[in-house]
Design a protein around this motif. Structure first.
Motif, PDB file in Angstrom:
ATOM      1  N   ARG A  17       5.298  -6.916  -3.183  1.00 35.73           N
ATOM      2  CA  ARG A  17       4.088  -6.308  -3.763  1.00 35.73           C
ATOM      3  C   ARG A  17       3.005  -7.360  -3.870  1.00 35.73           C
ATOM      4  O   ARG A  17       3.235  -8.445  -4.402  1.00 35.73           O
TER       5      ARG A  17
ATOM      6  N   ASP B 105      -1.419  -3.686  -3.875  1.00 40.64           N
ATOM      7  CA  ASP B 105      -0.610  -2.727  -4.637  1.00 40.64           C
ATOM      8  C   ASP B 105      -1.012  -2.715  -6.112  1.00 40.64           C
ATOM      9  O   ASP B 105      -1.016  -1.664  -6.761  1.00 40.64           O
ATOM     10  N   THR B 106      -1.358  -3.900  -6.614  1.00 42.39           N
ATOM     11  CA  THR B 106      -1.818  -3.967  -8.012  1.00 42.39           C
ATOM     12  C   THR B 106      -3.108  -3.165  -8.173  1.00 42.39           C
ATOM     13  O   THR B 106      -3.286  -2.434  -9.152  1.00 42.39           O
TER      14      THR B 106
END
Ligand SMILES: Cc1ncc(CN)c(N)n1
Length: 221
Positions: free
Chosen positions: A4, A8-9
């Protein structure tokens, strides 16, 4: 498991607009078979014009990948994207005949014009490579996620629309989007706080423009 990264954050942080772009009512109507075919024809004509404006943008991404990336594989990934745009334009022309949409008479609607202007702004040499790659990934990924959804289990997508869904929902396109995402993530890992802020803003802007594009196709604008 896939690592990730910052993208993705950001998707988690901006989940509601991400979902609005990738599960828009227009896309859901394709998947459940309730789509209004005049909306589909609107989308087809408008997206053909969009793709013609997208080509010079991707060409500029290719040049930046050659000059700014320091990784020869970036150029190969973007070149693959240009090759598939060539097929895409041919596909649009065939679909235009099939659906009786005469592209020469289609006028770009407001949401399409705005998207085109945004692409032109991104072509400026002032825009940093990680920002361009984030935008490029987001533009491709929204179509991949949206149209793959129309092919997932339980779909009632009308057979005459499955060609459009396969165009962006196929595994090869998914793999290509994942390669572009890896490039963007690699660049973002070394980016300054200022560039990270610009890339996050550009990601959100792409999602807003995609929502507006689907709305326009549904007849909203
Ligand atoms: C509006 C829009 N966004 C993205 C794509 C995928 N290249 C597209 N064809 N049209």
């Amino acid at each position: 498991m896939e690592k990730r990264g910052v993208i993705d954050t950001w998707i988690d942080k901006h989940r509601s607009i991400y979902t609005a772009a990738t599960r828009h009512a227009f896309v859901v109507s394709i998947r459940d078979g309730s789509v209004d075919l005049s909306s589909f024809r609107t989308w087809l004509g408008q997206d053909y014009l969009f793709v013609r404006r997208f080509v010079p943008f991707v060409a500029s991404v290719l040049i930046r990948a050659c000059k700014d990336s320091g990784e020869s594989s970036d150029m190969e990934v973007v070149l693959g994207g240009i090759a598939s745009l060539n097929d895409e334009i041919e596909w649009f022309k065939r679909e235009g005949s099939k659906w009786d949409v005469d592209f020469s008479t289609v006028v770009p609607q407001r949401a399409n014009q705005e998207y085109g202007r945004f692409l032109e702004d991104l072509m400026s040499s002032e825009v940093k490579y990680p920002v361009i790659m984030t935008a490029f990934w987001a533009i491709e990924a929204v179509y991949q996620e949206s149209l793959a959804h129309c092919l997932e289990d339980g779909n009632k997508t009308p057979v005459e629309l499955t060609g459009a869904c396969h165009r962006w929902g196929n595994d090869g396109f998914k793999q290509y989007c994942s390669s572009v995402k890896n490039i963007a993530e690699r660049c973002l890992e070394n980016a300054s706080g200022e560039v990270l802020g610009e890339a996050e803003d550009v990601l959100v802007r792409v999602l807003e423009l995609e929502v507006a594009f689907w709305e326009m196709s549904r007849g909203g604008q």
